[in-house]
Write an enzyme that holds these catalytic residues in place. Structure first.
Site, short mmCIF file in Angstrom:
data_model
loop_
_atom_site.label_atom_id
_atom_site.label_comp_id
_atom_site.label_asym_id
_atom_site.label_seq_id
_atom_site.Cartn_x
_atom_site.Cartn_y
_atom_site.Cartn_z
N HIS A 181 31.92 27.67 38.37
CA HIS A 181 31.12 28.90 38.41
C HIS A 181 31.51 29.76 37.20
CE1 HIS A 181 30.05 33.00 39.69
NE2 HIS A 181 29.08 32.40 40.37
N ARG A 183 32.47 32.66 36.85
CA ARG A 183 33.62 33.55 37.01
C ARG A 183 34.95 32.82 36.78
NH1 ARG A 183 33.56 38.57 39.92
NH2 ARG A 183 35.82 38.55 39.95
N LYS A 184 34.89 31.47 36.69
CA LYS A 184 36.12 30.70 36.44
C LYS A 184 36.22 30.43 34.93
CE LYS A 184 35.24 30.47 40.88
NZ LYS A 184 35.81 31.12 42.01
N LEU A 185 37.25 29.70 34.49
CA LEU A 185 37.40 29.50 33.04
C LEU A 185 36.36 28.54 32.48
CD1 LEU A 185 40.13 30.90 33.70
CD2 LEU A 185 41.11 29.59 31.84
#
Ligand SMILES: *Cc1c(COP(=O)(O)O)cnc(C)c1O
Length: 379
Positions: A181, A183-185
């Site tokens: 997603h 929002r992750k790295l």
């Protein structure tokens, strides 16, 4: 929205990802195919696992991991309440009950002691989260789970590239779930991965993500003879597409640079926030290093403004911060369930906030965030 608003997170995407996606489209193979297989190999190598199985999200990865372990109705799975709600929901998908354990106030993660406090006769597994990229102490958790005879599932949604004892999170994990997603790295838009060293589980997980079929579409396509598939059990459509995997391959190649930049920015926040009273930033635990997927600060009980008012003041100053990690047991979806008191979970979810941190964050923007916090701390 003013032009100089500072977002909490922006994925680090560019021309290279756009070209890779375009190449996938122009190849004509847009569903799960050769690029997914290549992404799986690269990912397995990066985390030090024997097998990686790409799926549509970390939520579906967690679901399939619990199916692979044979968790079902009547079973209980110990999970942290302090997590994105998908962690607990995955347990419900297989008909089992999540039992919420408290966390270590310093790391926000389960420990052997907090798990032990909610271990009951029906406990069939432990689902640990490497929250916000802070690695959980899996060495002691694995040892405790081995003693209790319980499998340890790792929700590593946020923790790609974090380390435990100098090794990547995911290495030597029984089974781990990952998210892509934004929002992750590493991002593929939506997407997820399961890693494991167990070949039989890996083969079953590949079937389960593809309707329980005994041969993949890619295998049938590349065979010169007609292949008649059969459906060995009830599966799901949890596949990743080749367009996503093409992006993921480029992103994975940028991971080391992403982590280095995030750690540099986190260290700079630490330095700048040192003389702002009443704020305790998250930091590396003794047993490992975070990728700083989230940089959160905990407000002292006597901080002059409450967390939600602080978020509003930051928003006013054009800064998007976020409330800290949620407490799942306080959400309506989990209302009315019996449980033990979770003081550390409630304190962290009530009094913490996540500050802007992304690859292209500038020092000037970071200074603005710190200035706005300093102003509130002085009120
Ligand atoms: C983001 C996240 C998930 C869900 O990931 P998706 O890929 O969006 O399904 C699960 N667990 C944790 C801890 C997360 O942070």
């Amino acid at each position: 929205m003013s032009a100089d608003r500072i977002p909490v997170m922006i994925p680090w995407l560019g021309e290279e990802e756009a070209r890779a996606a375009s190449d996938a489209v122009l190849s004509g193979w847009v569903a799960q195919g050769p690029r997914v297989a290549a992404f799986e190999r690269a990912f397995a190598e990066r985390v030090g696992a024997e097998h990686a199985i790409a799926v549509s999200s970390c939520t579906t990865a967690l679901h399939l991991a619990l199916v692979a372990l044979g968790i079902g109705p009547g079973d209980e799975v110990v999970v942290p309440s302090l997590s994105f709600i998908a962690t607990a929901n995955a347990v419900r998908y297989v008909g089992a009950e999540p039992v919420f354990a408290d966390v270590d106030p310093a790391t926000g993660n389960l420990t052997a002691a907090t798990v032990d406090a909610v271990r009951f006769p029906r406990t069939k597994a432990v689902l640990v989260v490497h929250q916000g990229g802070v690695p959980a102490d899996v060495h002691s958790l694995r040892a405790a789970c081995a003693e209790w005879g319980l499998p340890l599932v790792e929700d590593a949604a946020c923790a790609i590239g974090s380390t435990v004892g100098g090794k990547p999170v995911g290495q030597d994990a029984l089974i781990a779930a990952w998210s892509f997603h934004p929002r992750k790295l590493v991002t593929t838009g939506e997407g997820g991965m399961i890693t494991t060293d167990d070949a039989e589980w890996a083969a079953r997980l590949r079937r389960l993500r593809e309707h329980g079929m005994n041969s993949s579409a890619a295998e049938r396509h590349s065979s010169s003879k007609p292949v008649l598939e059969s459906y060995l059990e009830v599966g799901y459509n949890y596949r990743m597409t080749d367009v996503q995997a093409a992006i993921g391959l480029v992103q994975l190649g940028k991971l080391d640079a992403m982590i280095a930049r995030r750690r540099e920015l986190a260290a700079r926040y630490d330095e700048l926030l040192r003389d702002v009273p009443g704020l305790t930033p998250v930091r590396d635990p003794e047993h490992g290093q975070s990728n700083f997927q989230s940089y959160w600060v905990l407000l002292a009980e006597d901080f002059p403004v409450g967390r939600d008012d602080l978020l509003a003041a930051l928003a006013e100053a054009g800064i998007s911060a976020r409330r800290g990690i949620m407490a799942s047991h306080l959400e309506p979806a989990y209302e009315g369930r019996p449980g033990v008191p979770l003081p550390a979970t409630e304190r962290i979810s009530r009094d913490s906030l996540i500050l802007p941190l992304f690859h292209t964050l500038t020092e000037a923007q970071q200074d603005r965030v710190v200035e706005a916090l300093r102003e509130q701390a002085r009120r």
